[in-house]
Design an enzyme around this catalytic site. Sequence first.
Site, short mmCIF file in Angstrom:
data_model
loop_
_atom_site.label_atom_id
_atom_site.label_comp_id
_atom_site.label_asym_id
_atom_site.label_seq_id
_atom_site.Cartn_x
_atom_site.Cartn_y
_atom_site.Cartn_z
N LYS A 297 -2.12 -15.43 -10.53
CA LYS A 297 -3.64 -14.33 -10.24
C LYS A 297 -4.35 -16.01 -10.02
O LYS A 297 -5.44 -15.20 -9.89
CB LYS A 297 -3.07 -13.63 -11.41
CG LYS A 297 -2.46 -12.45 -11.04
CD LYS A 297 -2.36 -11.84 -9.98
CE LYS A 297 -1.80 -10.09 -9.51
NZ LYS A 297 -1.91 -9.75 -8.22
N TYR B 206 3.15 -14.85 -13.20
CA TYR B 206 1.62 -14.19 -13.36
C TYR B 206 0.47 -14.11 -13.46
O TYR B 206 0.01 -14.55 -12.40
CB TYR B 206 2.16 -12.68 -13.78
CG TYR B 206 1.45 -11.62 -12.95
CD1 TYR B 206 1.69 -10.43 -11.70
CD2 TYR B 206 -0.12 -11.12 -13.94
CE1 TYR B 206 0.98 -10.06 -11.40
CE2 TYR B 206 -0.21 -9.97 -14.07
CZ TYR B 206 0.14 -9.79 -12.76
OH TYR B 206 -0.95 -8.02 -12.10
N ALA B 207 0.19 -14.94 -14.43
CA ALA B 207 -1.00 -16.05 -14.89
C ALA B 207 -1.14 -16.65 -13.99
O ALA B 207 -2.30 -16.79 -13.06
CB ALA B 207 -1.26 -16.23 -16.44
N ASP C 162 7.77 -8.09 4.60
CA ASP C 162 7.94 -9.08 3.20
C ASP C 162 6.32 -9.85 3.28
O ASP C 162 6.87 -11.04 4.00
CB ASP C 162 9.11 -9.15 2.99
CG ASP C 162 8.71 -10.45 1.80
OD1 ASP C 162 7.96 -10.77 1.07
OD2 ASP C 162 10.27 -9.78 1.02
N VAL C 163 5.61 -9.73 2.42
CA VAL C 163 4.57 -10.49 2.86
C VAL C 163 4.79 -11.81 2.31
O VAL C 163 4.05 -12.82 3.25
CB VAL C 163 3.47 -10.53 2.54
CG1 VAL C 163 2.68 -8.97 2.50
CG2 VAL C 163 3.52 -10.47 0.56
N ALA D 178 0.95 -1.28 -0.30
CA ALA D 178 0.06 0.22 0.17
C ALA D 178 1.07 1.41 -0.34
O ALA D 178 -0.13 2.38 0.43
CB ALA D 178 -0.75 -0.01 1.20
N ARG E 165 1.94 2.14 -2.71
CA ARG E 165 2.09 2.81 -4.17
C ARG E 165 0.56 2.63 -4.51
O ARG E 165 0.44 1.61 -4.56
CB ARG E 165 3.34 3.46 -4.35
CG ARG E 165 4.02 1.77 -5.13
CD ARG E 165 4.96 2.17 -6.14
NE ARG E 165 4.98 0.59 -7.02
CZ ARG E 165 6.33 0.89 -7.33
NH1 ARG E 165 7.40 1.26 -7.05
NH2 ARG E 165 6.10 -0.38 -7.95
P1 NAD Z 1 2.61 -1.08 -7.66
O1 NAD Z 1 3.98 -1.89 -8.47
O2 NAD Z 1 2.63 0.53 -8.30
O3 NAD Z 1 2.83 -1.26 -6.70
C1 NAD Z 1 2.72 -2.81 -5.36
C2 NAD Z 1 3.54 -2.82 -3.86
O4 NAD Z 1 3.49 -3.96 -3.83
C3 NAD Z 1 4.57 -2.06 -3.86
O5 NAD Z 1 4.27 -0.48 -3.21
C4 NAD Z 1 6.03 -3.40 -3.90
O6 NAD Z 1 6.45 -2.28 -2.89
C5 NAD Z 1 4.54 -3.78 -2.75
N1 NAD Z 1 5.79 -5.10 -2.75
C6 NAD Z 1 5.76 -6.22 -3.54
N2 NAD Z 1 6.55 -7.72 -3.21
C7 NAD Z 1 5.95 -7.08 -1.76
C8 NAD Z 1 6.29 -8.27 -0.70
N3 NAD Z 1 6.79 -8.95 -0.77
N4 NAD Z 1 5.88 -7.65 0.80
C9 NAD Z 1 5.36 -6.44 0.57
N5 NAD Z 1 4.91 -5.22 0.15
C10 NAD Z 1 4.80 -5.72 -1.23
O7 NAD Z 1 1.69 -2.50 -8.35
P2 NAD Z 1 0.01 -1.61 -8.78
O8 NAD Z 1 -0.08 -2.06 -10.38
O9 NAD Z 1 -0.12 -1.35 -7.61
O10 NAD Z 1 -0.25 -3.78 -8.34
C11 NAD Z 1 -1.66 -3.54 -7.16
C12 NAD Z 1 -2.20 -5.29 -7.73
O11 NAD Z 1 -2.43 -5.45 -8.42
C13 NAD Z 1 -0.52 -6.26 -8.32
O12 NAD Z 1 -1.06 -7.60 -6.93
C14 NAD Z 1 -0.81 -6.55 -9.70
O13 NAD Z 1 -0.21 -7.81 -9.31
C15 NAD Z 1 -2.24 -6.53 -9.78
N6 NAD Z 1 -2.20 -5.39 -10.65
C16 NAD Z 1 -2.70 -4.59 -11.37
C17 NAD Z 1 -2.55 -3.69 -12.53
C18 NAD Z 1 -2.61 -2.59 -13.14
O14 NAD Z 1 -2.29 -3.13 -14.11
N7 NAD Z 1 -1.66 -1.82 -12.78
C19 NAD Z 1 -2.90 -4.91 -13.19
C20 NAD Z 1 -3.53 -6.22 -12.66
C21 NAD Z 1 -3.69 -6.39 -10.99
#
Ligand code: NAD
Length: 251
Positions: free
Chosen positions: A156, A152-153, A61-62, A12, A14
């Site tokens: 998800k 990733y697929a 780290d989750v 969260a 960003r």
């Molecule tokens: P982003 O990269 O902007 O943000 C992801 C955040 O997750 C980052 O702040 C990162 O530091 C954090 N993170 C990564 N690994 C981590 C870990 N091990 N422990 C804790 N935090 C961790 O990504 P986003 O675009 O905001 O995507 C958020 C979610 O939505 C993701 O699960 C992504 O797969 C999914 N998603 C995004 C899109 C898109 O188009 N942006 C589309 C479909 C799904």
Amino acid sequence: MSETRVAIVTGAARGIGAAIARRLAADGNHVAVLDLREEDTASTVAAITDKGGKAIGIGADVSVGPHVQAAVARTAQELGAPTVLVNNAGILRDNMLFKMADEDWDAVVAVHLRGAFLMSREVQRHQVEARWGRVVNLSSTSALGNRGQANYAAAKAGLQGFTKTLAIELGPFGITANAIAPGFIATDMLRASAARLGISFEEYLGAAAQQIPVRRVGQPDDIAAAASYLCSDEASFVSGQVLYVAGGPQA
Ligand code: NAD
């Protein structure tokens, strides 16, 4: 929302996670803003507290069990027992199958799948005790298959099966579990994809919008609105579902 509840939103600092954290706070929840580094959560926490909400930043780290245990324990101690969980943390390690390294597979599966598993297992104790809870997992339209994203697929799509199973197991305790599958959302995650393709982010967004029925890319707040609904009391009969939020039936 009628009651003040405690929510944890992972990833969260960003993007989509930050928008969900802000929205859940606006809905009246106290929010633990979790990301890899506590210092990176400061802007999301400030956005919430500046509006009179309550939030704390947590570095974890989750995909690491002891981090997850400490994060949930700290949330319970500082904000109260968490009953809303949004598993949003995510990473991309895109590559065609023949070039995909073991590490690319393991890293993606660890963050999305193991992370959601560890967080959900830890938080459900509080949800079961409260006889109320909400879990929202961030899936993706990529769950339907996407070139260059075997890892990733798979993660998800796996999250969708995980979500349905949580809905079945936890439903008797007043806990719902749903997934949101976003399409193309303008965040830093995709900024990196544009860079990899060697085109500007603006070009990338413009090309994507032409493929989407509503002729625009999504914004983090589009996903936050869906999360807000799924976490609400009004959604208590909606469980085990995957809500595609993608501007149309195809990404
Ligand atoms: P982003 O990269 O902007 O943000 C992801 C955040 O997750 C980052 O702040 C990162 O530091 C954090 N993170 C990564 N690994 C981590 C870990 N091990 N422990 C804790 N935090 C961790 O990504 P986003 O675009 O905001 O995507 C958020 C979610 O939505 C993701 O699960 C992504 O797969 C999914 N998603 C995004 C899109 C898109 O188009 N942006 C589309 C479909 C799904």
